[in-house]
Design a protein around this motif. Structure first.
Motif, PDB file in Angstrom:
ATOM      1  N   VAL A 257       0.773  -1.216   0.031  1.00 23.29           N
ATOM      2  CA  VAL A 257      -0.115   0.147  -0.026  1.00 23.29           C
ATOM      3  C   VAL A 257       1.044   1.169   0.051  1.00 23.29           C
ATOM      4  CG1 VAL A 257      -1.848   1.469   1.309  1.00 23.29           C
ATOM      5  CG2 VAL A 257      -1.693  -1.287   1.320  1.00 23.29           C
ATOM      6  N   SER A 258       0.704   2.085  -1.095  1.00 28.95           N
ATOM      7  CA  SER A 258       1.579   3.184  -1.107  1.00 28.95           C
ATOM      8  C   SER A 258       0.441   4.402  -0.766  1.00 28.95           C
ATOM      9  CB  SER A 258       2.422   3.400  -2.243  1.00 28.95           C
ATOM     10  OG  SER A 258       2.981   4.595  -2.593  1.00 28.95           O
ATOM     11  N   GLY A 259       1.050   5.794  -0.275  1.00 31.83           N
ATOM     12  CA  GLY A 259       0.358   6.942  -0.250  1.00 31.83           C
ATOM     13  C   GLY A 259       1.039   8.019  -0.991  1.00 31.83           C
ATOM     14  N   ASP A 260       2.035   7.642  -1.672  1.00 31.74           N
ATOM     15  CA  ASP A 260       2.711   8.572  -2.499  1.00 31.74           C
ATOM     16  C   ASP A 260       2.264   8.562  -4.021  1.00 31.74           C
ATOM     17  OD1 ASP A 260       4.340  10.237  -3.757  1.00 31.74           O
ATOM     18  OD2 ASP A 260       6.348   9.313  -2.958  1.00 31.74           O
ATOM     19  N   GLY A 261       1.583   9.374  -4.384  1.00 33.72           N
ATOM     20  CA  GLY A 261       1.029   9.289  -5.567  1.00 33.72           C
ATOM     21  C   GLY A 261       1.964  10.031  -6.762  1.00 33.72           C
ATOM     22  N   THR A 262       3.149  10.321  -6.500  1.00 34.68           N
ATOM     23  CA  THR A 262       3.567  11.204  -7.472  1.00 34.68           C
ATOM     24  C   THR A 262       5.083  10.713  -7.441  1.00 34.68           C
ATOM     25  OG1 THR A 262       4.337  12.756  -5.562  1.00 34.68           O
ATOM     26  CG2 THR A 262       2.130  13.276  -7.100  1.00 34.68           C
TER      27      THR A 262
ATOM     28  N   SER B 260       3.455 -10.772  -6.250  1.00 33.49           N
ATOM     29  CA  SER B 260       2.388  -9.779  -5.794  1.00 33.49           C
ATOM     30  C   SER B 260       1.199 -10.370  -5.405  1.00 33.49           C
ATOM     31  CB  SER B 260       2.427  -8.551  -6.579  1.00 33.49           C
ATOM     32  OG  SER B 260       1.460  -7.565  -6.145  1.00 33.49           O
ATOM     33  N   ALA B 261       0.603  -9.780  -4.339  1.00 30.58           N
ATOM     34  CA  ALA B 261      -0.813 -10.036  -3.678  1.00 30.58           C
ATOM     35  C   ALA B 261      -1.556  -8.826  -4.188  1.00 30.58           C
ATOM     36  CB  ALA B 261      -0.969 -10.747  -2.669  1.00 30.58           C
ATOM     37  N   GLY B 262      -0.721  -8.026  -4.888  1.00 36.33           N
ATOM     38  CA  GLY B 262      -1.485  -6.724  -4.920  1.00 36.33           C
ATOM     39  C   GLY B 262      -0.983  -5.444  -4.525  1.00 36.33           C
ATOM     40  N   TYR B 263      -0.790  -4.272  -5.459  1.00 34.64           N
ATOM     41  CA  TYR B 263      -0.177  -3.305  -5.367  1.00 34.64           C
ATOM     42  C   TYR B 263      -1.274  -2.280  -5.301  1.00 34.64           C
ATOM     43  CZ  TYR B 263       3.579   0.444  -5.264  1.00 34.64           C
ATOM     44  OH  TYR B 263       4.259   1.318  -4.911  1.00 34.64           O
ATOM     45  N   PHE B 264      -1.409  -1.282  -4.214  1.00 36.13           N
ATOM     46  CA  PHE B 264      -2.790  -0.521  -4.052  1.00 36.13           C
ATOM     47  C   PHE B 264      -2.284   0.681  -3.771  1.00 36.13           C
ATOM     48  CE2 PHE B 264      -4.033  -4.632  -2.820  1.00 36.13           C
ATOM     49  CZ  PHE B 264      -5.064  -4.903  -3.656  1.00 36.13           C
ATOM     50  N   MET B 265      -2.444   1.964  -4.404  1.00 36.31           N
ATOM     51  CA  MET B 265      -2.482   3.397  -4.094  1.00 36.31           C
ATOM     52  C   MET B 265      -3.684   3.480  -2.835  1.00 36.31           C
ATOM     53  SD  MET B 265       0.094   4.006  -5.433  1.00 36.31           S
ATOM     54  CE  MET B 265       0.289   5.775  -5.339  1.00 36.31           C
ATOM     55  N   MET B 266      -3.350   4.520  -1.969  1.00 36.07           N
ATOM     56  CA  MET B 266      -4.431   5.080  -1.101  1.00 36.07           C
ATOM     57  C   MET B 266      -5.284   5.804  -1.778  1.00 36.07           C
ATOM     58  SD  MET B 266      -4.232   4.394   2.323  1.00 36.07           S
ATOM     59  CE  MET B 266      -4.996   5.691   3.128  1.00 36.07           C
TER      60      MET B 266
ATOM     61  N   GLY C 232      -5.921  -0.593  -8.610  1.00 37.45           N
ATOM     62  CA  GLY C 232      -6.238  -1.594  -7.543  1.00 37.45           C
ATOM     63  C   GLY C 232      -7.213  -0.754  -6.581  1.00 37.45           C
ATOM     64  N   ASP C 233      -8.184  -1.387  -6.020  1.00 34.95           N
ATOM     65  CA  ASP C 233      -9.391  -0.864  -5.082  1.00 34.95           C
ATOM     66  C   ASP C 233      -8.992  -1.405  -3.693  1.00 34.95           C
ATOM     67  OD1 ASP C 233     -11.714  -0.164  -3.733  1.00 34.95           O
ATOM     68  OD2 ASP C 233     -12.997  -0.637  -5.604  1.00 34.95           O
ATOM     69  N   LEU C 234      -8.182  -0.550  -2.997  1.00 35.85           N
ATOM     70  CA  LEU C 234      -7.805  -0.768  -1.741  1.00 35.85           C
ATOM     71  C   LEU C 234      -9.048  -0.957  -0.717  1.00 35.85           C
ATOM     72  CD1 LEU C 234      -5.631  -1.366   0.300  1.00 35.85           C
ATOM     73  CD2 LEU C 234      -5.486   1.218   0.739  1.00 35.85           C
ATOM     74  N   PRO C 235     -10.140  -0.227  -0.402  1.00 33.28           N
ATOM     75  CA  PRO C 235     -10.968  -0.575   0.400  1.00 33.28           C
ATOM     76  C   PRO C 235     -11.814  -2.017   0.140  1.00 33.28           C
ATOM     77  CG  PRO C 235     -11.162   1.877  -0.140  1.00 33.28           C
ATOM     78  CD  PRO C 235     -10.225   1.072  -1.182  1.00 33.28           C
ATOM     79  N   ALA C 236     -12.038  -2.058  -1.293  1.00 41.91           N
ATOM     80  CA  ALA C 236     -12.626  -3.422  -1.569  1.00 41.91           C
ATOM     81  C   ALA C 236     -11.852  -4.599  -1.005  1.00 41.91           C
ATOM     82  CB  ALA C 236     -12.913  -3.390  -3.034  1.00 41.91           C
ATOM     83  N   PHE C 237     -10.450  -4.400  -1.357  1.00 43.47           N
ATOM     84  CA  PHE C 237      -9.563  -5.584  -1.182  1.00 43.47           C
ATOM     85  C   PHE C 237      -9.570  -6.016   0.495  1.00 43.47           C
ATOM     86  CE2 PHE C 237      -5.270  -6.785   0.068  1.00 43.47           C
ATOM     87  CZ  PHE C 237      -5.058  -7.832  -0.248  1.00 43.47           C
TER      88      PHE C 237
ATOM     89  N   TYR D  13      -6.176   4.452   9.576  1.00 47.34           N
ATOM     90  CA  TYR D  13      -7.028   5.712   9.929  1.00 47.34           C
ATOM     91  C   TYR D  13      -7.713   6.318   8.626  1.00 47.34           C
ATOM     92  CZ  TYR D  13      -7.535  10.695  11.185  1.00 47.34           C
ATOM     93  OH  TYR D  13      -8.162  11.798  11.065  1.00 47.34           O
ATOM     94  N   GLY D  14      -6.931   6.352   7.495  1.00 49.78           N
ATOM     95  CA  GLY D  14      -7.391   7.154   6.573  1.00 49.78           C
ATOM     96  C   GLY D  14      -8.302   6.612   5.305  1.00 49.78           C
ATOM     97  N   LEU D  15      -8.966   5.386   5.765  1.00 48.93           N
ATOM     98  CA  LEU D  15     -10.129   4.775   4.873  1.00 48.93           C
ATOM     99  C   LEU D  15     -11.249   4.819   5.504  1.00 48.93           C
ATOM    100  CD1 LEU D  15      -8.085   1.792   3.588  1.00 48.93           C
ATOM    101  CD2 LEU D  15      -8.432   3.826   2.483  1.00 48.93           C
ATOM    102  N   PRO D  16     -12.385   4.690   4.764  1.00 51.89           N
ATOM    103  CA  PRO D  16     -13.714   4.403   5.101  1.00 51.89           C
ATOM    104  C   PRO D  16     -14.152   3.256   6.160  1.00 51.89           C
ATOM    105  CG  PRO D  16     -13.782   4.101   3.017  1.00 51.89           C
ATOM    106  CD  PRO D  16     -12.448   4.403   3.398  1.00 51.89           C
TER     107      PRO D  16
END
Length: 716
Positions: A145-150, A166-172, A383-388, A412-415
């Motif tokens: 999981v990465s929060g760096d979009g740039t 990989s089991a998945g690469y997800f951006m926040m 990737g869809d992190l909340p769904a995963f 903290y930062g997800l629904p």
């Protein structure tokens, strides 16, 4: 706790906002400086020579260029770099914090290993040996999981995880993830870029473009440049959304509408454009026209949203008459918007003929990757992190054996925060590269602290919202204050230990290769005497000199390119028919409308310590957050000003007090984000509630994307 910035904006004329839209009113700067003098952990200002150096903010998602004042070689304060296209001398509250955060008590000061209910320090060598062993055992089931979009560090991360299996690469989740999904469904390619500088009429659907959406500091500058003080404005801005937020407060018109109805409003405007004769050769036009005419007429929109037919008719007429109209769609709080509202907004741009046109939407090409095996940005955003994580929590998706977390705080930062935390608990081995002790790091088995922006080499490539391709560098001007390392270097060292070939020995080599690739790119130039929006408007792009591009970037300038991919983007009418419905209209239920502000951090970063004094008592009173309702909603729900209430939704509850505020539409409960931390430091812990926890994750019909922009809540 100070003056509300909205009150400050109300005193500033439209043109002044572009030049004086500061993150903190000047009076509050005095308050902050006095307050911070008593912090024992802030070094005293040394005596010595004063100089200035430049870098790029990585804390702030707006990606501003920074000008750092140093005394005797020590960074003292940060301001906006006037030579950087994304700052032009402006700076956000979060970017200003780059220096202060070096000494934050929340910093993880050395590698830490879980020991019982706490952590124990270990050496870097011990950490790397353990990590190599654990990840080797987890091959084939490692997620990230990465929060760096740039950042190019994502290339290193994705290539490393990919070669492990990989089991998945997800951006926040962000505006970028939603837009990428929308563009893909429309058959397009490239990253959506917004040319605010050359637009003369801007319709904003939901997106808080001057606060949390995209390149917000640059957006403010573009706004101010067309609205000089004492002169007739050269642009018109209209905001549609549930609250009169920082963006709506300075727009020419605010049209109240629920975040759930943004797509409905867009298609309602499309109805008027089609009636006036608008047409298009884009794929799916005939079906799109049938969808709009079949359910989004003036009466349908009024019933669903309460917006009068003449209001949308006037908007459509203004857009059609403008020389350079632009429609921007986004979430009011920077995440959770469905792809369908984005598609509906893009459909307006197509109808208006604004794709790949000055003042419109550009399909920006991706910058080439340099790390072998790295994912493209489009693939990362898919990737869809909340769904995963929801699938993992519910036992429907196998939990990965190991998880790497970079610059992200999913606990903290997800629904549905509790659901996400439950999923994280199911993952046997978790490693965080957090610079601060955040909620996710506290759940991990190992923490390998990343050096902060002023302590490391890093980069920024075309942040979402930019109207042009861009690249700039972050430079280390401070030796690490703590025993931290650059995550890119840590990963490359670990890869060698595990015999994973990533080509490079250190992260600086990666960045040098990236810059060398850009130097060969056709159409690229150093944004110095000519800015990219000027090139978009027809000014010749300067030739890229044969000298060292790295030196120009290290000096604080940015590489830019004005160009677009040929995108056969269509209307995606089948998606709109399934996902956008003009329903029966609002009922008596209360709909939660969160809002975010950079002064209270991001889903990754806690509240910057010096910014806590700028939070008004109408937002945070002692340790309790206040929710905003207008007087009509308060009367309907039986609420009184200052009353203590409990707001509940998605199986969670948040305590709050009531603030009567007329800049909130009827039926809406507006709540601030950035509070409710259980980690970080005393400036973030225990301050208010995290209202993301009240938002359920819902699968959007027709797209499958997770959404959470509007949800009914109960108040008692």
């Amino acid at each position: 706790m100070g003056v509300d910035r909205r009150a400050f904006l109300g005193l500033v004329a439209g043109g002044a906002v572009g030049t004086m839209f500061t993150p903190i009113p000047w009076k509050l700067l005095d308050d902050v400086s006095i307050w911070t003098q008593n912090w024992s952990w802030i070094p005293r200002v040394p005596k010595g020579q004063v100089d200035y150096v430049t870098t790029t903010s990585k804390l702030c998602p707006a990606g501003e260029g920074l000008r750092i004042m140093r005394v005797a070689g020590n960074p003292i304060t940060a301001s906006g770099n006037p030579d950087h296209p994304l700052s032009q001398g402006g700076v956000s509250a979060l970017a200003r914090s780059e220096v202060y955060m070096l000494y934050s008590p929340a910093r993880v000061k050395t590698p830490m290993k879980k020991a019982g209910k706490g952590f124990a320090p270990i050496t870097w060598e011990q950490a790397l040996i353990e990590m190599a062993d654990k990840l080797g055992a987890a091959k084939g089931a490692v997620a990230c999981v990465s929060g760096d979009g740039t950042g190019t560090v994502n290339e290193v991360l994705s290539a490393f995880v990919g070669k492990l299996g990989s089991a998945g690469y997800f951006m926040m989740p962000s505006e970028a993830t939603t837009a990428a999904k929308g563009v893909k469904l429309m058959g397009g390619s490239g990253q959506a870029g917004y040319d605010f500088e050359n637009a003369d009429t801007v319709l904003v659907l939901g997106a808080d473009i001057f606060e949390t959406w995209g390149t917000s500091t640059r957006n403010r500058k573009a706004f101010g440049a067309t609205r000089p003080v004492g002169q007739k404005p050269k642009s018109t801005y209209v905001y549609v959304g549930p609250t009169k937020n920082n963006t709506a407060a300075v727009c020419d018109q605010w049209i109240p509408a629920s975040a759930a109805d943004l797509g409905v409003v867009a298609l309602g405007i499309a109805w008027h454009l089609l009636k006036a004769g608008a047409t298009s050769n884009a794929p799916g036009f005939d079906t799109f026209k049938a969808v709009v005419n079949g359910g989004f007429g003036p009466d349908d929109i009024k019933r669903a949203t309460g917006i009068a037919p003449e209001t949308l008719a006037g908007l459509a007429k203004a857009l059609a008459a403008a020389k350079a109209p632009l429609v921007v769609t986004g979430s009011p709080f920077g995440q959770g918007l469905g792809a369908a509202p984005f598609i509906a907004g893009m459909a307006l741009n197509i109808l208006l003929g604004r794709i790949n046109k000055p003042g419109g939407i550009y399909a920006l090409p991706e910058l080439a990757t340099v790390v072998p095996g790295a994912l493209s940005r489009a693939a990362m955003l898919d990737g869809d992190l909340p769904a995963f994580l929801k699938g993992v929590a519910e036992g429907k998706t196998p939990a990965p054996k190991a998880l790497l977390v970079y610059d992200a705080n999913p606990a903290y930062g997800l629904p549905e925060t509790a659901t996400m935390a439950k999923a994280l608990e199911k993952i046997p081995y978790k490693v965080s590269f957090a610079s601060f002790m955040d909620e996710t790091a506290a759940m991990c088995d190992l923490i390998l602290p990343n050096s902060l922006t002023l302590e490391r080499y890093d980069d920024l490539a075309t942040p979402y919202g930019s109207g042009f391709c861009l690249y700039s560098l972050a430079m280390p001007y401070q030796k690490p204050v703590c025993d931290t390392r650059t995550t890119g270097d840590v990963l490359l060292t670990l890869a060698r230990k595990m015999s994973v070939d990533l080509k490079f020995d250190n992260f600086l080599q990666v960045l040098k290769e990236k810059v060398a690739t850009l130097a060969k790119a056709s159409g690229g130039f150093v944004a110095k005497d000519v800015m990219p929006w000027q090139v978009a408007a027809g000014k010749p792009a300067p030739a890229l000199a044969g000298g060292d591009l790295w030196k120009a970037l290290a000096a604080g300038y940015a590489w830019a390119m004005v160009g677009q991919v040929q995108s056969n983007i269509g209307f995606a009418p089948e998606v709109l028919a399934k996902a956008v419905k003009a329903g029966k209209g609002p009922d008596k239920a209360a709909v939660l409308a969160p809002y975010a502000q950079l002064r209270t951090g991001t889903p990754t970063t806690g509240i910057p310590c010096q910014d806590l004094t700028t939070v008004p008592d109408t937002e945070l009173l002692k340790e309790t957050t206040l929710v905003r309702v207008n007087s009509a909603t308060a009367k309907a729900l039986g609420l009184k000003k200052g009353a203590s209430v409990t707001v509940s939704g998605a199986g969670a509850k948040c305590d709050a007090k009531v603030h009567i505020f007329e800049s909130v539409m009827t039926g809406v409960v507006s709540a601030p984000l950035g509070f409710g931390h259980t980690a970080f430091d005393i400036f973030s812990q225990g301050k208010g509630a995290n209202y993301l926890s009240l938002l359920p994750v819902v699968e959007e019909p027709g797209t499958g994307l997770s959404t959470w922009t509007a949800a009914e809540v109960k108040i008692a």
